[in-house]
Write a protein that holds these residues in place. Structure first.
Motif, mmCIF file in Angstrom:
data_model
loop_
_atom_site.group_PDB
_atom_site.id
_atom_site.type_symbol
_atom_site.label_atom_id
_atom_site.label_comp_id
_atom_site.label_asym_id
_atom_site.label_seq_id
_atom_site.Cartn_x
_atom_site.Cartn_y
_atom_site.Cartn_z
ATOM 1 N N ASN A 79 0.821 -1.218 0.000
ATOM 2 C CA ASN A 79 0.000 0.000 0.000
ATOM 3 C C ASN A 79 0.852 1.265 0.000
ATOM 4 O O ASN A 79 0.501 2.275 0.622
ATOM 5 C CB ASN A 79 -0.954 0.009 1.202
ATOM 6 C CG ASN A 79 -1.952 -1.128 1.148
ATOM 7 O OD1 ASN A 79 -2.435 -1.479 0.077
ATOM 8 N ND2 ASN A 79 -2.236 -1.725 2.293
ATOM 9 N N ASP B 145 3.615 3.976 -2.446
ATOM 10 C CA ASP B 145 3.591 4.675 -3.730
ATOM 11 C C ASP B 145 4.252 3.790 -4.792
ATOM 12 O O ASP B 145 5.470 3.625 -4.802
ATOM 13 C CB ASP B 145 4.334 6.009 -3.613
ATOM 14 C CG ASP B 145 4.400 6.742 -4.953
ATOM 15 O OD1 ASP B 145 3.597 6.389 -5.844
ATOM 16 O OD2 ASP B 145 5.260 7.621 -5.110
ATOM 17 N N TYR C 115 -13.071 -0.247 0.115
ATOM 18 C CA TYR C 115 -12.107 0.806 0.455
ATOM 19 C C TYR C 115 -10.789 0.609 -0.291
ATOM 20 O O TYR C 115 -10.273 1.535 -0.927
ATOM 21 C CB TYR C 115 -11.864 0.816 1.966
ATOM 22 C CG TYR C 115 -10.720 1.721 2.374
ATOM 23 C CD1 TYR C 115 -10.887 3.102 2.412
ATOM 24 C CD2 TYR C 115 -9.471 1.194 2.679
ATOM 25 C CE1 TYR C 115 -9.836 3.947 2.761
ATOM 26 C CE2 TYR C 115 -8.413 2.016 3.024
ATOM 27 C CZ TYR C 115 -8.608 3.390 3.069
ATOM 28 O OH TYR C 115 -7.558 4.208 3.394
ATOM 29 N N LEU C 116 -10.245 -0.614 -0.240
ATOM 30 C CA LEU C 116 -8.960 -0.873 -0.883
ATOM 31 C C LEU C 116 -9.071 -0.791 -2.402
ATOM 32 O O LEU C 116 -8.196 -0.248 -3.075
ATOM 33 C CB LEU C 116 -8.438 -2.254 -0.466
ATOM 34 C CG LEU C 116 -7.033 -2.625 -0.934
ATOM 35 C CD1 LEU C 116 -6.006 -1.618 -0.407
ATOM 36 C CD2 LEU C 116 -6.669 -4.034 -0.471
ATOM 37 N N ASP D 82 -11.200 0.995 -4.178
ATOM 38 C CA ASP D 82 -11.375 2.389 -4.590
ATOM 39 C C ASP D 82 -10.044 3.138 -4.515
ATOM 40 O O ASP D 82 -9.721 3.941 -5.396
ATOM 41 C CB ASP D 82 -12.415 3.062 -3.705
ATOM 42 C CG ASP D 82 -12.740 4.467 -4.173
ATOM 43 O OD1 ASP D 82 -12.713 4.702 -5.402
ATOM 44 O OD2 ASP D 82 -13.012 5.340 -3.334
ATOM 45 N N ARG D 83 -9.275 2.840 -3.482
ATOM 46 C CA ARG D 83 -7.969 3.496 -3.353
ATOM 47 C C ARG D 83 -7.075 3.136 -4.533
ATOM 48 O O ARG D 83 -6.384 3.993 -5.096
ATOM 49 C CB ARG D 83 -7.327 3.067 -2.031
ATOM 50 C CG ARG D 83 -5.981 3.716 -1.763
ATOM 51 C CD ARG D 83 -5.471 3.308 -0.405
ATOM 52 N NE ARG D 83 -4.107 3.802 -0.199
ATOM 53 C CZ ARG D 83 -3.388 3.577 0.875
ATOM 54 N NH1 ARG D 83 -3.903 2.886 1.891
ATOM 55 N NH2 ARG D 83 -2.157 4.039 0.983
ATOM 56 N N TRP D 84 -7.112 1.862 -4.926
ATOM 57 C CA TRP D 84 -6.306 1.440 -6.078
ATOM 58 C C TRP D 84 -6.831 2.079 -7.363
ATOM 59 O O TRP D 84 -6.064 2.580 -8.190
ATOM 60 C CB TRP D 84 -6.321 -0.078 -6.199
ATOM 61 C CG TRP D 84 -5.676 -0.591 -7.448
ATOM 62 C CD1 TRP D 84 -4.374 -0.424 -7.830
ATOM 63 C CD2 TRP D 84 -6.309 -1.335 -8.505
ATOM 64 N NE1 TRP D 84 -4.149 -1.027 -9.044
ATOM 65 C CE2 TRP D 84 -5.315 -1.588 -9.481
ATOM 66 C CE3 TRP D 84 -7.591 -1.809 -8.703
ATOM 67 C CZ2 TRP D 84 -5.594 -2.303 -10.647
ATOM 68 C CZ3 TRP D 84 -7.860 -2.529 -9.856
ATOM 69 C CH2 TRP D 84 -6.871 -2.759 -10.817
ATOM 70 N N GLN E 210 -8.441 4.859 -7.785
ATOM 71 C CA GLN E 210 -8.105 6.285 -7.848
ATOM 72 C C GLN E 210 -6.636 6.486 -8.189
ATOM 73 O O GLN E 210 -6.278 7.394 -8.944
ATOM 74 C CB GLN E 210 -8.420 6.955 -6.500
ATOM 75 C CG GLN E 210 -9.894 6.989 -6.146
ATOM 76 C CD GLN E 210 -10.720 7.786 -7.151
ATOM 77 O OE1 GLN E 210 -10.241 8.767 -7.722
ATOM 78 N NE2 GLN E 210 -11.963 7.362 -7.364
ATOM 79 N N SER E 211 -5.761 5.615 -7.672
ATOM 80 C CA SER E 211 -4.325 5.765 -7.948
ATOM 81 C C SER E 211 -4.003 5.477 -9.407
ATOM 82 O O SER E 211 -3.033 6.006 -9.953
ATOM 83 C CB SER E 211 -3.511 4.839 -7.038
ATOM 84 O OG SER E 211 -3.718 3.483 -7.393
ATOM 85 N N THR E 212 -4.807 4.612 -10.054
ATOM 86 C CA THR E 212 -4.558 4.286 -11.465
ATOM 87 C C THR E 212 -5.124 5.337 -12.405
ATOM 88 O O THR E 212 -4.675 5.445 -13.553
ATOM 89 C CB THR E 212 -5.198 2.931 -11.835
ATOM 90 O OG1 THR E 212 -6.629 3.065 -11.772
ATOM 91 C CG2 THR E 212 -4.735 1.832 -10.904
ATOM 92 N N ALA F 213 -15.842 1.203 -9.171
ATOM 93 C CA ALA F 213 -15.948 1.689 -7.800
ATOM 94 C C ALA F 213 -17.248 2.472 -7.611
ATOM 95 O O ALA F 213 -17.960 2.313 -6.603
ATOM 96 C CB ALA F 213 -14.735 2.552 -7.458
ATOM 97 N N TYR G 20 -20.397 1.866 -5.028
ATOM 98 C CA TYR G 20 -20.944 2.882 -4.128
ATOM 99 C C TYR G 20 -22.445 3.053 -4.355
ATOM 100 O O TYR G 20 -23.212 3.277 -3.406
ATOM 101 C CB TYR G 20 -20.230 4.216 -4.321
ATOM 102 C CG TYR G 20 -18.871 4.276 -3.670
ATOM 103 C CD1 TYR G 20 -18.731 4.029 -2.292
ATOM 104 C CD2 TYR G 20 -17.738 4.572 -4.411
ATOM 105 C CE1 TYR G 20 -17.474 4.076 -1.683
ATOM 106 C CE2 TYR G 20 -16.481 4.616 -3.801
ATOM 107 C CZ TYR G 20 -16.359 4.372 -2.438
ATOM 108 O OH TYR G 20 -15.131 4.412 -1.843
#
Length: 855
Positions: free
Chosen positions: A487, A489, A681-682, A684-686, A688-690, A699, A703
């Motif tokens: 998790n 950068d 949660y995990l 969505d975080r991935w 957004q990072s992509t 995602a 929601y």
């Protein structure tokens, strides 16, 4: 000893025995080459019939083959002259109880006796008599000598690999797996050969310190059969035959040139063909099976064998025949200096020829490095068992280069073995190799850990590799992937990595980076480059590259292309002995079948994959299988089962994240909102990072499902998801979102709005040939008040799917397959596949006939 692998044949014999017991006689001629179990089947039938049958056993005897009626004299002392009297005599014997007449080795029975028994066999339908014959297949090759031609025949095929292993295990305990595979391959599924090979193994061969058998033992009965056939030939015929024995790439032109140089007549080969020692298929001249080839090579006089090598070396003068020429020349010399030429030729030869060249170099030099060269060539040619055996032999030599054996064995284990063992081997290699090779070994160890889903080991290896010098691409790969798993950068190092690939392996590492970055377009392009680069020296990587390309097609919603790609990869993986990669392809094909709603195909692929995955601990394959089965559960309206399946799936963090949208949907539908929220949660975080619109769309869909009774929030998320889908591709996932949104709108009492999205979803599902999802969309449309599908959703012509109808219309308009492929963004091969199905469903044979359906 049990009769293995002959259930069909035993069932047929049992049926004949039962019928004869009730007065309905019959006859059967069991035909096969030597050693395939004809006599075993006849003995089994005799035991089966023994309690209430009278059994007459009449084996053919070679020494009596030319004595008139010698065979009949052993069962009928009065020896009637007329075949009709023989039949009457046997019928009299059957009056008290049924009669079983067993004629083994019928090819050695004298002509008069066999004629009389065959005459009887053709006339026992109304008698309690069963006549069983067993004969060599050579009588089929020489019809004028076949006295059993008009009797029902049963041909015995070789045993399958798994059955062959069972036979071997009854002969010797604790046979190493690679030796077992070598013996199965050598035997060609011949039961007699398996028994003789298994019983002849030495302690050194069982431990791997001695070479495995190259042929049957000298005392072998089966070997004696082929030896007798060989020496029944003239000297000229033997020499012609030996040229096919010593060269498994022999063609008719080369044979004719070699024969002409020695003044030999090719017509002399006919007796060898009649004896089943040689076959001519097109322009290829070959010996049928490795077993026969090995026996003939071992038993041929040394002088004749060397003459065959010299004759071929003299005519193999084309540039593309250089490797074969070098090998034939080296086969008749024992000079140490020839090893250098063999090595040079091996470097540019195709894998099968390279393996032979390296083996001859090792015989001449005794250098363990040559054994490793041969092992690598065998591995590239699709023979991991021989490769493993040679590596173990090389490791027993103190002169073996440090780390090289472990590195090659680790690669083989990674593709066709236990990932845990592969990781240990790579780590050992990293400790032994020179500094410039350490990072490569550690990265490969990480790949083994990833395959098993052991992220703790992966992170430990990445930390260990942090300060190890090596190629920048490998360092960035380890840095980025480990950061993603922790998790951290990961985008900076992985994006830099995408600019560096040169080789096939580089492109494979870069493809995995693109997948983690969520860059589907880059992943597809890089995987395609890896596939194209895998034609030459990297051919062992082609099945893995095809797996990555198929995955990229799945993420882009190109299911037909993904299926074609993975089907090709599966065939290649199996041919090259890469069981782990085959399991990867099977599990991906199971997922593709599940997405189409095809449970039968999904379960078939999954069952095959799990046989390997569960035994070897292939966590990635097991996770894909769970994904596939959960997708079917959800489609078939079992959300609780789908969610439970994904919760207990084998832990593989990457696949777990990828399945989050499916899990969230199943969890919400089964009333488990909290579990869905935690998983999201995990993901969505991935996503957004992509910054990948397709991932962010999924995602947003999750929601929306989690919004529950918050109408405004759900609609906002669904609307955002649809907009992102249209930016990110994957029409199938867009249709899934449209279906869910349409169902939500219907429940919100907005049926007219719902029908717009449901119609679009239905059209897409039909295009994808996903009848299960299309059925769900139709059901929602009916619930939304639409009794028929309307213009956009009308059923395709004559039962065609939407995509098939679209292709058929374009063909009817005169478009070529290539033009259709470009217009529909498909491959020409996919268009051809659909067109074949269209022809079959409409009953047409040409494009002209097809046009009549689309005036």
């Amino acid at each position: 000893m049990a009769v293995h692998g002959r259930d069909r044949e035993l069932g047929l014999l049992d049926e004949l025995v039962v019928k004869a017991r009730t007065g309905h006689g019959g006859a059967l001629a069991v035909r096969s080459g030597p050693g395939l179990g004809r006599s075993t089947l006849l003995r089994w039938a005799a035991r089966r019939a023994a309690p209430d049958f009278r059994v007459l056993s009449l084996p053919g005897i070679r020494a009596e083959a030319k004595l008139n009626r010698a065979g009949l004299g052993r069962i009928l002392p009065d020896m009637p002259d007329d075949p009709r009297d023989v039949r009457c005599s046997l019928a009299e014997m059957a009056e008290e109880r049924p009669l079983l007449c067993v004629v083994d080795d019928a090819h050695w029975l004298d002509r008069e006796s066999l004629d009389a028994l065959a005459y009887t066999a053709r006339r026992v339908a109304d008698e309690p008599i069963l006549m069983l014959f067993a004969a060599h297949n050579e009588h089929i090759l020489i019809p004028e000598r076949d006295r059993l031609a008009s009797i029902p025949a049963l041909s015995l095929p070789p045993l399958g690999d798994e059955t062959s292993r069972l036979v071997l295990r009854e002969c010797a305990e604790d046979i190493p797996e690679e030796l077992e595979s070598i013996l199965v391959d050598l035997s060609g599924g011949n039961p007699r050969a398996l028994l003789e090979l298994g019983r002849s193994l030495t302690p050194g061969q069982l431990s791997g310190t001695e070479p495995p058998p190259e042929t049957l033992p000298a005392s072998s009965e089966l070997r004696a059969v082929y030896r007798r056939r060989f020496f029944r030939l003239s000297e000229s015929a033997r020499l012609l035959l030996l040229m096919a024995v010593v060269d498994d790439h022999l063609d008719t032109v080369t044979l004719a040139r070699a024969a002409a140089s020695a003044g030999l007549d090719l017509a002399e080969l006919e007796p060898a063909r009649a004896l089943g020692l040689i076959a001519v298929e097109g322009d290829h001249v070959t010996v049928p099976g490795r077993l026969i080839r090995s026996v003939l090579y071992a038993d041929a006089p040394l002088g004749e064998r060397q003459t065959a090598h010299r004759l071929l070396a003299g005519v193999l003068d084309r540039p593309d025949q250089r490797a074969r020429r070098v090998w034939h020349r080296a086969a008749v010399t024992s000079r140490l200096g020839d090893a250098t030429g063999l090595r040079a030729a091996a470097l540019n030869a195709e894998p099968t020829e390279a393996a032979r060249l390296w083996m001859r170099a090792a015989e001449l030099s005794g250098d363990p490095d040559d054994l490793l060269g041969a092992a690598g060539a065998f591995w590239r040619s699709g023979d991991p068992a021989r490769a493993r055996n040679l590596i173990r032999r090389a490791q027993a030599d103190p002169g073996v280069p440090p780390g090289e054996a472990e590195l090659l064995l680790g690669e083989i284990e990674l593709f066709d073995g236990l990932p845990g063992r592969s990781r240990v081997l790579f780590q050992t290699a990293a400790d032994l190799l020179p500094p410039e090779g350490r990072l490569d070994a550690l990265v490969r160890a990480g790949e083994a850990a990833f395959l098993a889903g052991d992220m703790i080991a992966y992170l430990e290896l990445a930390a260990q590799a942090k300060d190890v010098p090596g190629p920048e691409l490998l360092a960035l790969h380890f840095e980025g992937t480990s950061a993603a798993f922790a998790n951290g950068d990961f985008t900076t190092p992985l994006r830099k990595l995408l600019t560096l690939p040169v080789s096939c392996l580089d492109h494979i590492w870069a493809t995995t980076a693109a997948v983690l970055l969520g860059d589907d377009t880059a992943a597809h392009e890089l995987a395609g480059r890896a596939v194209r680069a895998a034609h030459g020296g990297y051919s062992t990587l082609r099945p893995a590259a095809l797996h990555l390309l198929a995955q990229a097609d799945v993420w882009r919603g190109r299911f037909a292309e993904a299926t074609a790609c993975s089907t090709e990869g599966l065939a290649l993986a199996r041919a090259m002995g890469q069981g782990n990669v085959a399991a990867d392809h099977l599990s991906l094909l199971a997922l593709l079948a599940a997405l189409h709603g095809d449970r039968e195909s999904c379960e078939r692929h999954a069952a095959q994959a799990i046989q390997t995955a569960s035994v070897r601990g292939l966590s990635r394959s097991e996770a894909f299988i769970s994904w596939a089965r959960a997708a079917l559960d959800l489609l078939e309206d079992r959300p609780a089962e789908a969610a439970a399946r994904l919760e207990v799936m084998t832990v593989h963090p990457v696949v777990r994240v990828l399945t989050t949208p499916l899990y969230a949907e199943a969890a919400v539908q089964s009333g488990r909102h909290e579990a869905a929220s935690g998983a999201l949660y995990l993901f969505d975080r991935w996503a957004q990072s992509t910054a990948n619109p397709a991932r962010m769309a999924l995602a947003q869909r999750c929601y929306a499902l989690l919004s529950g009774k918050d109408d405004k929030g759900a609609e906002e998320h669904f609307t955002a998801a649809l907009a992102l889908h249209r930016l990110g591709g994957s029409p199938f996932e867009l249709a899934r979102t449209q279906l869910l949104y349409g169902a939500w709108l219907r429940r919100a009492r907005r049926p007219s709005d719902a029908r717009i999205h449901l119609r679009q979803a239905l059209h897409t599902f039909r295009y994808y040939e996903a009848p299960g999802w299309a059925g769900r969309a139709r059901a929602e449309l009916r619930a939304a008040g639409e009794s028929s599908a309307g213009p956009q959703g009308a059923e395709p012509v004559a039962g065609l799917t939407a995509q098939q109808e679209q292709i058929a219309r374009l063909v009817a308009e005169g478009a070529t397959n290539r033009e259709i492929a470009a217009r529909l963004t498909l491959s020409p091969r996919t268009v051809e596949h659909h067109l074949r199905n269209v022809f079959a469903r409409l009953g047409v044979r040409s494009r002209v006939e097809l046009a009549r359906f689309f005036p």
